[in-house]
Motif scaffolding. Structure first.
Motif, short mmCIF file in Angstrom:
data_model
loop_
_atom_site.label_atom_id
_atom_site.label_comp_id
_atom_site.label_asym_id
_atom_site.label_seq_id
_atom_site.Cartn_x
_atom_site.Cartn_y
_atom_site.Cartn_z
N TRP A 142 0.80 -1.22 0.00
CA TRP A 142 0.00 0.00 0.00
C TRP A 142 0.83 1.27 0.00
CZ3 TRP A 142 -4.68 -0.90 -1.45
CH2 TRP A 142 -5.26 -2.12 -1.16
N ARG A 166 3.46 6.76 -1.84
CA ARG A 166 2.17 6.11 -2.08
C ARG A 166 1.85 6.09 -3.57
NH1 ARG A 166 -1.86 9.51 1.13
NH2 ARG A 166 -3.26 8.14 0.02
N SER A 192 -6.42 3.55 -6.21
CA SER A 192 -5.01 3.73 -6.54
C SER A 192 -4.67 2.97 -7.81
CB SER A 192 -4.13 3.27 -5.38
OG SER A 192 -4.33 1.90 -5.12
#
Length: 180
Positions: A18, A42, A78
């Motif tokens: 993550w 990220r 994402s």
């Protein structure tokens, strides 16, 4: 004149699917050194303002553990820009989370999420004339309620605090300005 910080040393202290945490040793323009400036590395995010032919915005209501709240926000997710384009990711996430597919996608811009500590970018899109496909596919951690809100009621929901996620607000204001 503002100057960039110098990175003297950098190492990853946490590495997960993550996100990663990078510890930088930096020198500020005034000569001061900081040996523990932590940065969250990220993945980029796509976020879509999806509007139906009936002028309803497709929202998702879901639990967000960091805040401990159930929030009303726009579909998002994402992605890795090296593996797929932002538009492809936005289409995928919209359908996976809501079961809606767009007839038209318009890029609204790119924003930094939290540039003091995070490296990621949010890619904003306006999806027009979205229609249900019936193929919602949620991840194991997702429990999502799809909520349709008439465009005419969105500003009232913002004023009442029902819609308060920063990326969602940015996409709403940028996207609704495109509709005028």
């Amino acid at each position: 004149m503002i100057e960039k910080w110098k990175i003297l040393n950098s190492k990853f202290v946490f590495d997960n699917h993550w996100f990663k945490i990078r510890q930088d040793e930096v020198e500020l323009p005034n000569g001061k050194r900081i040996d523990d400036f932590f940065v969250l590395v990220r993945p980029d995010i796509v976020l879509t303002l999806a509007i139906t032919g009936k002028q309803e915005i497709v929202f998702v209501r879901q639990y967000r553990h960091a805040t401990g709240e159930i929030l009303l926000e726009l579909p998002a997710g994402s992605f890795n820009p090296k593996l797929e384009s932002a538009e492809t990711a936005a289409r995928r996430e919209l359908e996976e989370e809501t079961g809606y597919i767009p007839q038209e996608m318009i890029p609204l811009g790119k924003l930094y999420d939290n540039p003091i500590k995070d490296t990621n970018t949010i890619h904003l899109f306006l999806a027009r004339d979205v229609r249900p496909s019936g193929f919602q596919q949620l991840d194991a951690t997702e429990e999502i309620e799809v909520v349709l809100v008439p465009v005419s009621q969105v500003m009232e929901k913002i004023a009442q605090g029902e819609i308060r996620v920063a990326g969602t607000l940015a996409a709403i204001f940028l996207g609704l300005s495109q509709l005028k």
